[in-house]
Structures are given as structure tokens and as C-alpha cells.
Design an enzyme around this catalytic site. Structure first.
Site, PDB file in Angstrom:
ATOM      1  N   GLU A  25       0.822  -1.220   0.000  1.00  8.41           N
ATOM      2  CA  GLU A  25       0.000   0.000   0.000  1.00  8.41           C
ATOM      3  C   GLU A  25       0.854   1.267   0.000  1.00  8.41           C
ATOM      4  OE1 GLU A  25      -1.548   1.695   3.563  1.00  8.41           O
ATOM      5  OE2 GLU A  25      -1.254  -0.158   4.718  1.00  8.41           O
ATOM      6  N   LYS A  86      -5.517  10.557   0.963  1.00  4.87           N
ATOM      7  CA  LYS A  86      -5.658   9.200   1.511  1.00  4.87           C
ATOM      8  C   LYS A  86      -6.910   8.584   0.877  1.00  4.87           C
ATOM      9  CE  LYS A  86      -6.703   6.944   5.917  1.00  4.87           C
ATOM     10  NZ  LYS A  86      -7.008   7.192   7.329  1.00  4.87           N
ATOM     11  N   VAL A 106      -5.397   0.061   3.184  1.00  5.92           N
ATOM     12  CA  VAL A 106      -5.560  -1.391   3.070  1.00  5.92           C
ATOM     13  C   VAL A 106      -6.777  -1.702   2.198  1.00  5.92           C
ATOM     14  CG1 VAL A 106      -6.171  -3.488   4.359  1.00  5.92           C
ATOM     15  CG2 VAL A 106      -4.369  -1.965   5.212  1.00  5.92           C
ATOM     16  N   ASP A 138     -16.905   5.032  14.132  1.00 11.66           N
ATOM     17  CA  ASP A 138     -15.674   5.056  13.354  1.00 11.66           C
ATOM     18  C   ASP A 138     -15.142   3.638  13.238  1.00 11.66           C
ATOM     19  OD1 ASP A 138     -13.327   5.562  12.069  1.00 11.66           O
ATOM     20  OD2 ASP A 138     -12.614   7.097  13.462  1.00 11.66           O
ATOM     21  N   SER A 140     -13.129   1.297  10.412  1.00  9.69           N
ATOM     22  CA  SER A 140     -12.374   1.405   9.161  1.00  9.69           C
ATOM     23  C   SER A 140     -13.026   0.602   8.044  1.00  9.69           C
ATOM     24  CB  SER A 140     -10.952   0.902   9.369  1.00  9.69           C
ATOM     25  OG  SER A 140     -10.276   0.884   8.139  1.00  9.69           O
ATOM     26  N   ALA A 141     -13.007   1.194   6.840  1.00  3.58           N
ATOM     27  CA  ALA A 141     -13.501   0.478   5.658  1.00  3.58           C
ATOM     28  C   ALA A 141     -12.602  -0.718   5.319  1.00  3.58           C
ATOM     29  CB  ALA A 141     -13.598   1.433   4.475  1.00  3.58           C
ATOM     30  N   ASP A 142     -11.446  -0.822   5.971  1.00  2.36           N
ATOM     31  CA  ASP A 142     -10.603  -2.016   5.789  1.00  2.36           C
ATOM     32  C   ASP A 142     -11.395  -3.269   6.176  1.00  2.36           C
ATOM     33  OD1 ASP A 142      -8.586  -0.217   5.240  1.00  2.36           O
ATOM     34  OD2 ASP A 142      -7.392  -0.672   7.028  1.00  2.36           O
ATOM     35  N   LYS A 159      -3.383  -2.030  15.632  1.00  4.33           N
ATOM     36  CA  LYS A 159      -2.795  -1.151  16.648  1.00  4.33           C
ATOM     37  C   LYS A 159      -3.687  -1.008  17.858  1.00  4.33           C
ATOM     38  CE  LYS A 159       0.437   2.033  14.896  1.00  4.33           C
ATOM     39  NZ  LYS A 159       0.348   2.140  13.441  1.00  4.33           N
TER      40      LYS A 159
HETATM   41  N1  PSU Z   1      -2.408   1.307  10.740  1.00  2.00           N
HETATM   42  C1  PSU Z   1      -1.096   1.506  10.835  1.00  2.00           C
HETATM   43  N2  PSU Z   1      -0.438   2.243   9.898  1.00  2.00           N
HETATM   44  C2  PSU Z   1      -1.091   2.788   8.842  1.00  2.00           C
HETATM   45  C3  PSU Z   1      -2.504   2.548   8.730  1.00  2.00           C
HETATM   46  C4  PSU Z   1      -3.101   1.812   9.706  1.00  2.00           C
HETATM   47  O1  PSU Z   1      -0.500   1.018  11.763  1.00  2.00           O
HETATM   48  O2  PSU Z   1      -0.475   3.478   8.010  1.00  2.00           O
HETATM   49  C5  PSU Z   1      -3.236   3.076   7.543  1.00  2.00           C
HETATM   50  C6  PSU Z   1      -3.535   1.928   6.562  1.00  2.00           C
HETATM   51  O3  PSU Z   1      -3.444   2.417   5.246  1.00  2.00           O
HETATM   52  C7  PSU Z   1      -4.976   1.583   6.892  1.00  2.00           C
HETATM   53  C8  PSU Z   1      -5.524   2.957   7.205  1.00  2.00           C
HETATM   54  O4  PSU Z   1      -5.657   0.961   5.836  1.00  2.00           O
HETATM   55  O5  PSU Z   1      -4.490   3.590   7.939  1.00  2.00           O
HETATM   56  C9  PSU Z   1      -6.801   2.905   7.996  1.00  2.00           C
HETATM   57  O6  PSU Z   1      -7.352   4.195   8.039  1.00  2.00           O
HETATM   58  P1  PSU Z   1      -8.857   4.377   8.529  1.00  2.00           P
HETATM   59  O7  PSU Z   1      -8.846   3.990   9.964  1.00  2.00           O
HETATM   60  O8  PSU Z   1      -9.128   5.826   8.296  1.00  2.00           O
HETATM   61  O9  PSU Z   1      -9.688   3.472   7.665  1.00  2.00           O
HETATM   62 MN    MN Z   2     -12.172   5.929  10.289  1.00  2.00          MN
END
Ligand code: PSU
Ligand code: MN
Length: 316
Positions: A25, A86, A106, A138, A140-142, A159
Site C-alpha cells: 500500500e 488518503k 488497506v 468510526d 475502518s472500511a478495511d 494497533k
Molecule cells: N495502521 C497503521 N499504519 C497505517 C494505517 C493503519 O498502523 O499506516 C493506515 C492503513 O493504510 C490503513 C488505514 O488501511 O491507515 C486505515 O485508516 P482508517 O482507519 O481511516 O480506515
Molecule cells: Mn475511520
């Protein structure tokens, strides 16, 4: 669809010669780490993948194309350009249609990898359900991507800025296997452990490859989380991270940080509060994930070669 994809020479060659490929990524480069460590990490990770028997394909959006494999100057651009957006699933069509430069999360990297026929992806940590996510929503869309897109994500868990328990519940509901690679406990990124267990423990690249092949041949769409703990020597003490995390979360709340800015804000804060020590751990674990992902990609490739693949909608 193919008109949107643009391959680097290295990846094109790998596709034509049917070599194993590992996706990477760009959000981790543009929004997850500072310069110049980010671009250095990106290059080293690519080399580790080559050294472990696969071809790296770092993915990003640029000039209206989904780039599968980036040149050195493109990597540098993702590492330095302050205008890099992003990009998660939501942002994907807008960034592509407007020709802007976008770093894939991701979720977005999984989308692009599947379009390109790449089944294995290495990163640092996945996004998840945020703490107090039951109030803020909140999530994540992951996680929704893992539920529907056929790509295995090799990571060091999630994390501890996240609510790991609810993240795992969400994955379970959505049928996403969480595999502990040579571990039983679910790793929490900086630490090898957490108070949660993985669903299944597998100890070899071959056994992970077999699980993936079985899942997809059965038509059980979606990804898998391959949780690979940070090497012991690079681990960051759990108690220290927890204290720092609490501080970062409080500051995010106070400043009213929301939406897609939450994760980059917390990552940066944790890094600063640990005098950069967390960044060293972050880099070490990504490298380790790259090596394991390459070995899994090579084993998966070998299985398909030996037995032929019958998975639906698969381009192998
Ligand atoms: N967790 C990490 N490092 C990162 C990310 C997550 O330890 O760089 C990044 C990844 O690209 C992950 C994104 O897909 O943050 C998730 O963001 P959000 O929570 O906004 O979906
Ligand atoms: Mn988010």
C-alpha cells in the site's frame, strides 16, 4: 476495467511470466510515516519481497490510473508530495476520475490488487473499530473490504489505538479468518501479544496458502488476516504504548479530529511521544511482514501450479 490499470515494467514482466506477486500500500508511505524513513522503508520492503521469491507491486492512484508497481521517482512522489490524498473505497472513484494523486489504504489496495489478480498483500497494521467506535461509528472500511475482497493481508495485527476486541468481533461476523502466523495470541502491532487470541494458528507459508486456496475454491469470498507478530527484538513494551496511546487519544478528542484524519493523527502522535522509537518498531514489523507475505505468495503460486485452480472469478 483494464483501461484503469497501469503496470510497472517489473510487474508486467511478472504477470507475463506468471511469477508470484505481493501487493503493497501507499498510505503507509504518504500518511503513516515521515520522510525520508517512508521512502527508505518502501524501497527496502520491495527488495525484501524480491529476496523472498516474489515480485513487489506497490499500488497507488495517479493521473487517472491505478498504478500496479511504482518507479523510484513515483515512490519518491508519494513520500514527499503534501497533496497526496488518503484513498479508501469511498474515495477511489473520485480520485481516479479527477486524476489526482492518491495513496491507497488497506481497503483500496485490496480493491486494486484484486482487479490486478494479486492475492497476497503485505502491510503494517489494518484499520479497525476505533475505541468508542460504538458511539462514534468510526469503523475502518478495511474491515468491510476484508469481508468481500479476495486478498490475504499479512500484517502485525491491529494497533492498540483501536478497540481490538470489537475489531475481531466485526471480522468474525463478516466471516474473515484471522490466522495467527506462528502465534496463538492476536498481536497488537507494536507488541507481539494482546489479550485476544487468533482464530487459527498456522506455522508455514504452505499451510496458509492451502487455507486461502480452500476458502476461495469454496466460493467463500473475502479476505483473510494473516497476523504476524513483530520480531521479539523489535517489540515495544505494551505498557509504554498504552500510556502513550491514551495521551494521543485524549489529544485527538480535544482537537476534534475526525473521519479519515484520525488514524494518521494518532500514528504521528504516538511516534512523537515515543521519540521516534515506535517508528523503528513500525519499520521492522513491515519488513517482517513483507518477507512472510512473499513466502506465502510463492507457496500459493506453487499450489496453483501443481493442482490447477478452480476458484470462481479468479484470474490465476
Ligand atoms: N495502521 C497503521 N499504519 C497505517 C494505517 C493503519 O498502523 O499506516 C493506515 C492503513 O493504510 C490503513 C488505514 O488501511 O491507515 C486505515 O485508516 P482508517 O482507519 O481511516 O480506515
Ligand atoms: Mn475511520
Amino acid at each position: 476495467m483494464k483501461q484503469y490499470l497501469s503496470y510497472s515494467a517489473e510487474v508486467q514482466h511478472a504477470m507475463e511470466n506468471n511469477l508470484p506477486i505481493v501487493a503493497l500500500e501507499t498510505t503507509i508511505i504518504s500518511h503513516g510515516m515521515p520522510y525520508p524513513q517512508n521512502v527508505q522503508m518502501a524501497k527496502e520492503v520491495e527488495q525484501i519481497i524480491r529476496d523472498n521469491g516474489a515480485v513487489p507491486a506497490t499500488i497507488g492512484l495517479m493521473d487517472g490510473k491505478i498504478k500496479i508497481g511504482l518507479s523510484e521517482s513515483e515512490l519518491e512522489e508519494f513520500a514527499t508530495n503534501a497533496n497526496v490524498e488518503k484513498v479508501s473505497r469511498r474515495d477511489f472513484p473520485y480520485i481516479l476520475a479527477s486524476g489526482k494523486i492518491g495513496a491507497t489504504t488497506v481497503a483500496a489496495t485490496m480493491i486494486a490488487a484484486e482487479l490486478a489478480g494479486i492475492s497476497v498483500f503485505a502491510t503494517g497494521g489494518i484499520g479497525g473499530v476505533h475505541r468508542e467506535g460504538e458511539v462514534t461509528m468510526d469503523i475502518s472500511a478495511d474491515l468491510t473490504e476484508l469481508a468481500q475482497t479476495n486478498v490475504a493481508v499479512v500484517c502485525a495485527g491491529a494497533k492498540s489505538i483501536l478497540d481490538i476486541g470489537r475489531t475481531l468481533e466485526y471480522l468474525e461476523t463478516n466471516g474473515v479468518p484471522v490466522v495467527g502466523y506462528q502465534c496463538t495470541q492476536f498481536p497488537s502491532f507494536y507488541s507481539r501479544t494482546s489479550e485476544y487470541t487468533t482464530d487459527f494458528r498456522l506455522d508455514t507459508p504452505e499451510s496458509v496458502a492451502t487455507l486461502l486456496k480452500t476458502k476461495w475454491e469454496l466460493g467463500l469470498y473475502g479476505g483473510a488476516v494473516i497476523a504476524n507478530p513483530v520480531p521479539e527484538k523489535d517489540e515495544f513494551p505494551y505498557e509504554k504504548i498504552e500510556a502513550v496511546t491514551q495521551q494521543a487519544l485524549a489529544e485527538a478528542k480535544e482537537k476534534g479530529i475526525s473521519g479519515k484524519n484520525v488514524t494518521p493523527f494518532l500514528l504521528d502522535k504516538v511516534k512523537k511521544l515515543t521519540d521516534g522509537k515506535s517508528l523503528e518498531t513500525n519499520i521492522a514489523l513491515v519488513k517482517h511482514n513483507a518477507a512472510v507475505a512473499a513466502q506465502i505468495a510463492a507457496a500459493f503460486h506453487q499450489l496453483l501450479e501443481e493442482e490447477g485452480c478452480n476458484c470462481p472469478d479468479c484470474s490465476c
